[in-house]
Enzyme design. Structure first.
Site, PDB file in Angstrom:
ATOM      1  N   GLU A 151       8.519  -5.170  -1.357  1.00  0.00           N
ATOM      2  CA  GLU A 151       7.408  -4.156  -1.124  1.00  0.00           C
ATOM      3  C   GLU A 151       7.646  -2.776  -1.352  1.00  0.00           C
ATOM      4  O   GLU A 151       7.119  -2.108  -1.862  1.00  0.00           O
ATOM      5  CB  GLU A 151       6.607  -4.253   0.331  1.00  0.00           C
ATOM      6  CG  GLU A 151       6.158  -5.720   0.701  1.00  0.00           C
ATOM      7  CD  GLU A 151       5.255  -6.294  -0.264  1.00  0.00           C
ATOM      8  OE1 GLU A 151       4.801  -5.660  -0.983  1.00  0.00           O
ATOM      9  OE2 GLU A 151       5.329  -7.759  -0.306  1.00  0.00           O
ATOM     10  N   ASN A 202       0.876  -1.260   0.021  1.00  0.00           N
ATOM     11  CA  ASN A 202      -0.058  -0.039  -0.095  1.00  0.00           C
ATOM     12  C   ASN A 202       0.895   1.150   0.014  1.00  0.00           C
ATOM     13  O   ASN A 202       1.869   1.367   0.659  1.00  0.00           O
ATOM     14  CB  ASN A 202      -0.881  -0.091   1.210  1.00  0.00           C
ATOM     15  CG  ASN A 202      -1.571  -1.400   1.414  1.00  0.00           C
ATOM     16  OD1 ASN A 202      -2.194  -1.901   0.968  1.00  0.00           O
ATOM     17  ND2 ASN A 202      -1.111  -1.831   2.611  1.00  0.00           N
TER      18      ASN A 202
HETATM   19 ZN   LIG Z   1       4.472  -8.172  -4.874  1.00  0.00          ZN
END
Ligand SMILES: [Zn+2]
Length: 850
Positions: free
Chosen positions: A291, A258
């Site tokens: 990430e 996110n």
């Molecule tokens: Zn990923």
């Protein structure tokens, strides 16, 4: 529950959404049983879209009120969302819904974990938060206000106003709803700072439950290294004033990227030497990098639709592999990735769940977060880089970031960038994205008058829905060695494009020995009838670390298969060649530890099947045991020497050097235990000051059947640490003898600390059993039945984890009549469950369809 009549979604049906979202304002009034979500969204007609009905996704939402331009409206609701008559021009949509995070056990949307609010919106979780065009090509700027008593309230972007009982966040970067995140709870932070290449001062935080703050330092260092690496290698800079990571105990995946607020499964971020193994540290470093790298490959440039998932995942897995190779050892990382491909992706690509890297249809997108999309998707990018070369790869990536920043892009966009940057035609290469299945490459050789010719043939077997395959572009890295062991042709890239194709090497003084598919240059199965002598020669002389390792693996496979199918004795020539490698102190201990490893039993089953045998899990287990015992006895002199080399005197560090030594030590201890009945393991268990040594020793004790005291001591020591207790649960099954593992699993499901609703704990026990080849395939079907019982139970609560774990049955047709019938019965029992989720239903149907 989800729709009872699942619908298939097709790539070819793509249509843009009829409106653009200009901005989104969300207010959350948090309450466990009744959270109110107020949305204010400006829509404007999308000039590029065909005319369509105004439809917003929404699931499990109670609509309180909806208005357009201030006037109350009454939309028509269905299980999937709502439709509504809207003005022709731009308008303001206002909507209030109620949701119950405390009742959300699927862990998608807004849910609770240990009293803390958190979200997971990828792929389609945002529709459980409010009515919205929940598709990745709809991007908008989000402003969020969170109201609640929780001391910490986080969302995407930069912080805005805060006050008594509220916090506001604004994310200036347009994003799809799947990147939305909200976290609120009683959390403490491990803070740090990072200055970017252009001088932006970024606040960094890792947020955890009180008591875990001592386990954040490693993750924070990994984050800073990732930020620096992405600047140095890809020229990518971070673009907000703050970057937050939150650790959550109940999480289906590893972590989620996110925007500005990454949410992690706590097992993938919390680390300390006492509670985490070397493997945990390495995994944490890789996942944090992964990430973080998504900020550019996924967030700034996202996917047009979920069929393009590999656009962000393949590229980001490839980038995190490059990072790990730079931080640690490139050959070791490459071998581990090849093991992953062979161990997880090849079975998928060769079974009923086979699908292209870019699938063309699905019922439930959650079922396509697969080894094919991720790992094979990364291999495809690795092949592209090999084909165009490092310089052109860098040029193409620069163009990709320039051209598509802010876009929701496709695989066509991605390949076009390479075509434009390099002038190459990638039409044929694109088949890697559309054709499922593992290509098989065979080779014949010809030697005459100083000319050596290699002729390759490629065939890709049929996969569901794809009976005929066209030839693919296969980058084949090849080296040639002289009979004396010298390399006469260094690594050369051959580009195979035809079904059959020859390559000539002239001016050689003697017939060479070929070293093929160096560095695992393509995700293919190499079919070559090499003699044991030739493989032993490569094991001794190959300059390519991957192929040297692979030569030993192939010899190991041949040795075990001969033991299984012909009752042969272990191949001593192989073991002696391997011993010379293990004694070579110039070689990195981590590499030697990998050399010591033998092929997994699941891989042996796959190879036996490929060669027309019916794999017998008991016979495979017995052969592996016999070989291990034989190796232990044959290497009785070598083991103490390696053990001494593997000893680390310095204080614990998860750096590459120490990790390599401990990995070598673990291989030695496993064999040593077969000679001393567990004496050395017990001594290591008693004196261990870090989790790696403690757990390695415990594993050996479990395997030796001398585990009662150690298991009790371990439980006593770690009962309050949930992540360590996951290891305790998993190890007792993973290291158990196959005839007792299922009973152990059964007993552990009755343990007071077995919280089956927690995905990590569920996976430790039931996933541990599923991964234990011989135990899972016990002839009486006890493991199949136990797993089916639990999957049926879990499906109501958590369809995503259920569907993913059900995939263990994908190889069912490979086995004998009896096991086949038992696995089929287990699958049919799952299929017959009332109100089976769409996730699990799709997986079971695909597996039964063969
Ligand atoms: Zn990923």
């Amino acid at each position: 529950m989800k729709d009872a009549s699942p619908q298939t979604v097709y790539l070819s049906d793509y249509t843009p959404f009829g409106w653009q979202v200009q901005d989104v304002h969300l207010t959350f009034r948090l309450a466990p049983e009744a959270t109110r979500v107020l949305a204010r969204i400006h829509f404007a007609p999308n000039p590029d879209a065909p005319k369509q009905e105004f439809f917003l996704h929404g699931e499990d939402l109670t609509l309180i009120h909806a208005a357009i331009d201030g006037r109350t409206v009454s939309p028509v609701q269905s299980a999937e969302g709502l439709t509504c008559t809207v003005p022709d021009g731009p308008f303001l949509w206002e909507c209030e819904v109620e949701i119950a995070p405390a009742k959300n056990t699927a862990l998608e949307g807004l849910y609770m974990s240990n009293g803390m609010y958190c979200t997971q919106c990828e792929a389609e979780g945002f529709r459980k938060i409010t009515f919205y065009p929940d598709r990745p090509d709809v991007m908008s700027v989000f402003t969020v206000r969170i109201e609640g008593e929780e001391p910490v309230k986080l969302s995407n972007g930069n912080p805005g106003k805060t006050g008594e009982g509220f916090a506001e966040w604004h994310d200036p970067w347009p994003k799809p709803a799947y990147l939305f995140a909200l976290v609120a709870g009683d959390l403490v932070n491990h803070p740090d700072r990072f200055t970017t290449m252009n001088g932006r001062d970024v606040e960094l935080n890792i947020w955890v439950r009180p008591g875990d703050e001592g386990k954040c330092a490693f993750g924070m260092e990994a984050l800073k290294k990732s930020m620096k690496w992405d600047e140095d290698v890809y020229g990518r800079e971070y673009d907000l004033d703050i970057f937050n990571i939150v650790a959550v105990d109940d999480f289906n995946m590893g972590a989620m990227e996110n925007k500005g607020l990454n949410v992690f499964n706590s097992s993938c971020v919390l680390a300390s030497p006492e509670t985490s193994t070397d493997a945990n540290f390495e995994r944490i470093e890789a996942i944090i990098a992964h990430e973080y790298f998504h900020n550019w490959t996924g967030n700034r440039i996202t996917c047009r639709d979920w069929f393009q998932l590999c656009l962000k995942e393949g590229l980001t897995v490839f980038r995190d592999a490059q990072f790990t190779a730079d931080m640690r050892s490139a050959p070791v990382k490459r071998i581990e990735d090849a093991q992953m491909m062979r161990g997880r992706q090849f079975p998928e690509d060769q079974g009923p769940l086979a699908h292209p890297v870019r699938p063309e249809s699905f019922q439930e997108i959650n079922n396509f977060y697969t080894a094919t999309v991720y790992e094979k998707g990364a291999e495809v990018i690795g092949m592209l880089k090999r084909l165009v070369g490092d310089e052109d790869y860098a040029k193409a990536l620069d163009l990709y970031f320039d051209r598509h920043d802010g876009d929701a892009a496709t695989i066509e966009d991605w390949l076009k960038v390479f075509e434009d940057a390099t002038g190459r035609d990638l039409t044929q290469f694109k088949r890697w994205y559309s054709q499922a299945g593992t290509p098989r490459v065979s080779v014949t050789e010809d030697w005459a008058d100083g000319t050596y010719t290699l002729t390759f043939r490629q065939v890709t077997p049929p996969t569901p829905g794809q009976p005929d395959k066209a030839p693919q572009v296969i980058p084949m890295a090849v080296g040639l060695l002289n009979p004396n062991g010298d390399e006469v042709v260094p690594t050369t890239l051959l580009e195979i494009t035809e079904a059959e194709q020859s390559f000539r090497f002239d001016g050689l003084s003697a017939r060479p020995v070929p070293s093929l598919l160096r560095d695992f240059s393509a995700p293919v199965v190499m079919e070559r009838e090499a003699s044991a002598e030739e493989r032993a020669f490569l094991l001794a002389h190959d300059t390519d670390p991957f192929n040297r390792w692979d030569a030993s693996q192939m010899l190991g496979i041949e040795c075990l298969i001969a033991m299984i199918t012909e009752g042969a004795t272990p191949d001593t020539a192989w073991l002696d060649g391997l011993e010379r490698v293990l004694r070579d102190t110039d070689l990195d201990p981590a590499y030697r530890a990998l050399m010591m490893g033998t092929p997994s039993q699941a891989e042996l089953a796959r190879v036996l099947h490929e060669r027309g045998h019916t794999p017998d899990p008991e016979a495979i287990w017995n052969a592996a045991e016999t070989l291990a015992q034989f190796r232990a006895e044959r290497w009785a002199d070598l083991l103490p020497r390696l053990a001494a080399e593997a000893t680390v005197e310095a204080p614990y560090s998860p750096d590459a050097e120490q990790v390599g030594k401990r990995a070598l030590g673990a291989g030695v201890l496993a064999l040593q235990t077969r000679l001393d009945g567990g004496k050395a393991a017990q001594a290591q268990f008693d004196s261990a000051d870090n989790m790696t040594l403690q757990l390695t020793a415990l594993g050996s004790l479990v395997r030796a059947g001398r585990d009662a005291e150690a298991l009790a001591a371990f439980e006593e020591q770690w009962q309050d640490d949930r992540l360590v207790m996951d290891k305790w649960f998993g190890l007792q099954i993973g290291a158990a003898a196959p005839d007792v593992a299922v009973e152990r699993a059964q007993a552990l499901t009755r343990h007071a600390a077995f919280d089956w609703k927690n995905p990590n704990r569920f996976r430790a026990v039931l996933g541990g059993l599923a991964m234990h080849h011989a135990a899972f395939h016990r002839a009486d079907g006890a493991s199949y039945a136990l797993l089916a019982d639990w999957l049926i139970r879990l499906d109501d609560l958590n369809p995503q984890t259920t569907a993913r774990m059900a995939a263990v049955f994908q190889t069912w047709t490979r086995y004998d009549e009896g096991r086949r019938a038992l696995m089929r019965a287990a699958l049919e029992r799952i299929a017959a469950k009332p109100k089976l989720s769409r996730d699990t239903g799709e997986m079971v149907t695909r597996m039964l369809a063969q």
